[in-house]
Design an enzyme around this catalytic site. Structure first.
Site: not given
Length: 782
Positions: A366, A690, A733
């Site tokens: 993370g 992406s 996101k």
């Protein structure tokens, strides 16, 4: 016998003699001695002499190093020697001969008759001069006195030698006898043999005695020093042994080495060591007992035994921990992090059912500041285990993990064994921080060394280079932390169970601040528990305007800034506690906000689109811009795009060019325009596939001159035929989109499974469109 009986012997000496060359040292007159001869020529010569008259001459060879196979000639011999009478002979089994001879007097070679074997010569006999002067008598006494003194302190002189010396009646013979038994050079002895003058001969011998006495004095002095050292060390040894025995009888502690040996032995006897470990430890203990404390190996062996004694060799104890109690500890220490808490509770449940203490290997991934490291301590507390943490960020030497071999100076064990020695338990919680930042160099690759550590099949018998014994580390619960998985080698990642920790939305930051950060900061700054009160709007404003990153580090720093200023104001009597902080007070404490609404990404014209990205710091929004310039056909990319992203942009350009006619764009538009696509924040490197649909939407907006809907963001990989392919990091996101007040998000249809894992409070207020093709995307964006 009388003197009259000796005269005929002198007169009977032949004028011609067989000459036998001798090596070593000359033989003096007046001596009865055996000589051994092995040379066949010498044996033949002796036999001839005995057949003639039993007399032969002995003369020293000038060159002592004359080769054995070379027979000396007359020219190789000195001129003066001794005539001897062969008294008896004994034949030896090897063909040699043992002769007993009596040396009679000196002779000098007058004429060589035969130069080669058997050497014969005409000789002139030299009578011993008579001198009864006082000086000669004094020299005789001096010789006997000095020689007695020399012989008393020298074990090489036998009693027989001393008696012979006293019984010799002629001064010249005394000098000859003494020089024959002194340890002096052969040339000097030959020189004495050739000295006929009695006084000169005696003075020369006296000088030799004096030199011998000086050498003996030096020898005595050296011997005395050696004896003193030996006797001193022996005395110390016996005294130490006696002292040790006395102390043992009285029950007192013995010397440090013996005490350490006994301590090690007592500890090791209590440990349940078996097989290879037992053999190796016993061997090292025996070696330690025999070592001198002053040797360099002593410290190495002592440190090695000390490590073995302090390692937890026993079996891990199974401590029953209630699931509710563990959950309460985890909830008390951390807000959220449900995935981690669930996994730990599952681990506890399995351990309770299985009744064993086998560890597990978990990787927490993370952005910075989300609580990866602190959750490790919380897990250890919840499980009732010891905690040990070390960071491998920037580590380049595999010896840090597996230790150095004991042959190196300053060698030590690796971090795993060091940690076990510190915690003294076989089943602690080990946190390996920053595993994604491992280095590699010529000294080795630490990530490869970790493969054994983090493999449940191998770590049952982990071998540290320093310890060099199998040690079971399978009971350790390993927790590793990383900001990204991209830099972790595949085989290492395969051994770990990955749990993602996403960033926090503003509501979560406020909740964490109230429950954890504010009380902690107040305590650190010497302020009471309720000394400062924040309203929710103020905390939201800090999260929105000052600390918009995924984690909480900056949020905590801003709280610390506020509390420092309040502490200063309290001491200056400018304010009174408690202090209330409202949104309007923040500027006075923290100055102007770092972020404002103008920083929120918005679409303001055609040729703009908002995309969602994932970074090691968490999720992020990015604006993609495109412009068309009349001129030659072309497509230009800027904004530090990586290779994968450039390929995605080219795919988007080709796809839009293919479908443009459907939306009223002529083919000549692309032929007459150079299109420039840019992603702002040019200093920040960007990569990944992406942003494919975002770039295609941006280009379609540009060529159709239609602006995209506001508060719409998208993420998804685009294929050349228009399929929308799945992406990663959807939770991060989504959090980034929520921070930027996005209302709608377009995602690939295959990511619906990931959408279900995102908590409802994060998804609240956002509409998701899960689409399969770019045509569906086009229907939603305008």
């Amino acid at each position: 016998m009388s003197e009259n009986q000796i005269l005929p012997v002198d007169q009977a000496l032949p004028t011609k003699l067989y000459i036998m060359p001798i090596q070593g040292k000359p033989i003096f007159p007046g001596i009865f001695t055996p000589i051994m001869i092995h040379n066949s020529q010498d044996v033949d010569l002796a036999n001839r002499a005995m057949e003639d008259h039993n007399f032969m001459g002995l003369i020293l060879v000038k060159n002592e190093d004359l080769a054995g196979d070379h027979l000396p000639e007359a020219s190789d011999l000195y001129q003066v020697g001794s005539v001897v009478k062969i008294v008896k002979k004994l034949n030896l089994p090897d063909g040699g001969m043992n002769l007993f001879i009596s040396t009679i007097k000196r002779f000098r070679i007058k004429k060589v008759i035969s130069n080669q074997y058997p050497i014969t010569a005409a000789v002139q006999y030299i009578d011993e001069p008579e001198d009864n002067s006082a000086e000669v008598k004094a020299l005789t006494r001096a010789l006997i006195s000095e020689m007695k003194q020399l012989s008393e302190n020298n074990p090489l002189f036998s009693e027989e030698m001393r008696l012979n010396m006293v019984n010799i009646d002629h001064p010249g013979k005394i000098a000859d006898f003494i020089v024959s038994i002194l340890n002096i050079d052969r040339k000097e002895q030959q020189n004495v043999l050739e000295t006929i003058d009695l006084r000169s001969r005696m003075e020369t011998v006296l000088l030799f005695i004096k030199k011998e006495q000086e050498l003996l004095q030096i020898q005595k002095k050296i011997q005395k020093q050696i004896d003193e050292k030996i006797s001193k060390s022996q005395r110390e040894y016996f005294l130490k042994e006696q002292l040790k025995a006395i102390k043992e009888e009285l029950g007192m502690t013995v010397d440090a080495k013996s005490k350490e040996y006994q301590t090690f032995k007592d500890i090791l006897d209590k440990l349940d060591l078996k097989g290879e470990v037992k053999e190796k430890v016993d061997e090292e203990l025996d070696k330690f007992r025999l070592m001198d404390p002053g040797s360099s190996e002593f410290i190495v062996t002592r440190n090695y035994l000390d490590l073995i004694c302090h390692l937890p060799w026993g079996k891990a104890e199974i401590i029953e921990t209630g699931l509710d109690a563990a959950q309460a500890v985890l909830d008390k220490d951390h807000f959220g992090l449900e995935d981690v808490k669930t996994r730990i509770i599952e681990y506890l449940a399995v351990r309770s059912l299985k009744k064993d203490s086998k560890g597990s290997i978990i990787c927490l991934v993370g952005p910075p500041g989300v609580g990866k490291t602190s959750v490790g301590k919380s897990i250890a507390r919840a499980l009732g285990k010891e905690f040990f943490r070390f960071s491998v960020g920037g580590m380049r030497d595999e010896a840090e993990i597996k230790g150095h071999r004991r042959t190196y100076v300053g060698a030590m064990s690796g971090k795993i064994i060091q940690g076990l020695k510190i915690v003294k338990k076989p089943d602690p919680v080990f946190m390996i921080d920053e595993i994604d930042k491992l280095g590699a160099s010529y000294q080795g690759d630490p990530s490869s060394a970790l493969l054994e550590v983090l493999d449940p099949e191998q770590n049952v018998s982990f071998r540290d280079h320093y310890l060099d014994l199998p040690f079971d580390i399978s009971n350790i619960l390993f927790i590793t932390t990383a900001n990204t998985l991209d830099t972790i080698p595949g085989p290492l990642l395969d051994r770990m169970e990955v749990i993602r920790l996403s960033g926090y939305i503003n509501d979560e930051k406020v909740a964490i601040a109230k429950k954890y950060l504010i009380p902690k900061s107040l305590e650190e700054h010497g302020l009471g528990k309720n000394a400062v009160k924040y309203d929710k709007a103020a905390l939201l404003a800090i999260a929105e305007g000052y600390a918009r990153e995924a984690g909480l580090r900056n949020f905590e720093k801003y709280l610390d800034t506020i509390h420092r200023k309040i502490a200063k104001s309290v001491l200056l009597n400018e304010v009174k506690l408690p202090v209330s902080i409202k949104e309007t007070d923040l500027i006075s404490y923290l100055k102007q906000p770092v972020f404002n609404d103008s920083d929120i990404k918005r679409v303001s014209k055609a040729g703009m689109a908002i995309g969602l990205a994932w970074t090691s710091l968490g999720g992020a929004t990015l604006t993609i811009e495109a412009v068309a310039i009349k001129g030659r056909e072309g497509f230009k990319l800027t904004g530090q795009m990586g290779e994968v992203m450039q390929e995605s942009a080219n795919i988007a350009y080709t796809y839009v060019r293919q479908i443009a006619e459907k939306y009223g764009v002529g083919r000549d538009f692309f032929e007459n325009h150079m299109i420039h696509l840019h992603i702002p924040a040019g200093a920040t490197p960007k990569d990944g596939p992406s942003a494919g649909i975002t770039m295609a939407s941006c280009l379609l907006s540009l060529v159709t001159s239609k602006m995209l809907r506001k508060n719409l963001a998208m993420t998804g990989e685009l294929s050349l035929v228009g399929s929308v392919l799945p992406i990663g990091g959807l939770k991060e996101k989504t959090i980034a989109a929520k921070r930027n007040k996005i209302k709608e998000i377009i995602i690939p249809h295959q990511n619906l499974k990931d959408l279900e894992e995102i908590p409802d409070h994060i998804k609240k207020g956002i509409q998701f469109h899960a689409l399969k093709t770019m045509e569906e995307v086009v229907e939603k964006i305008f």
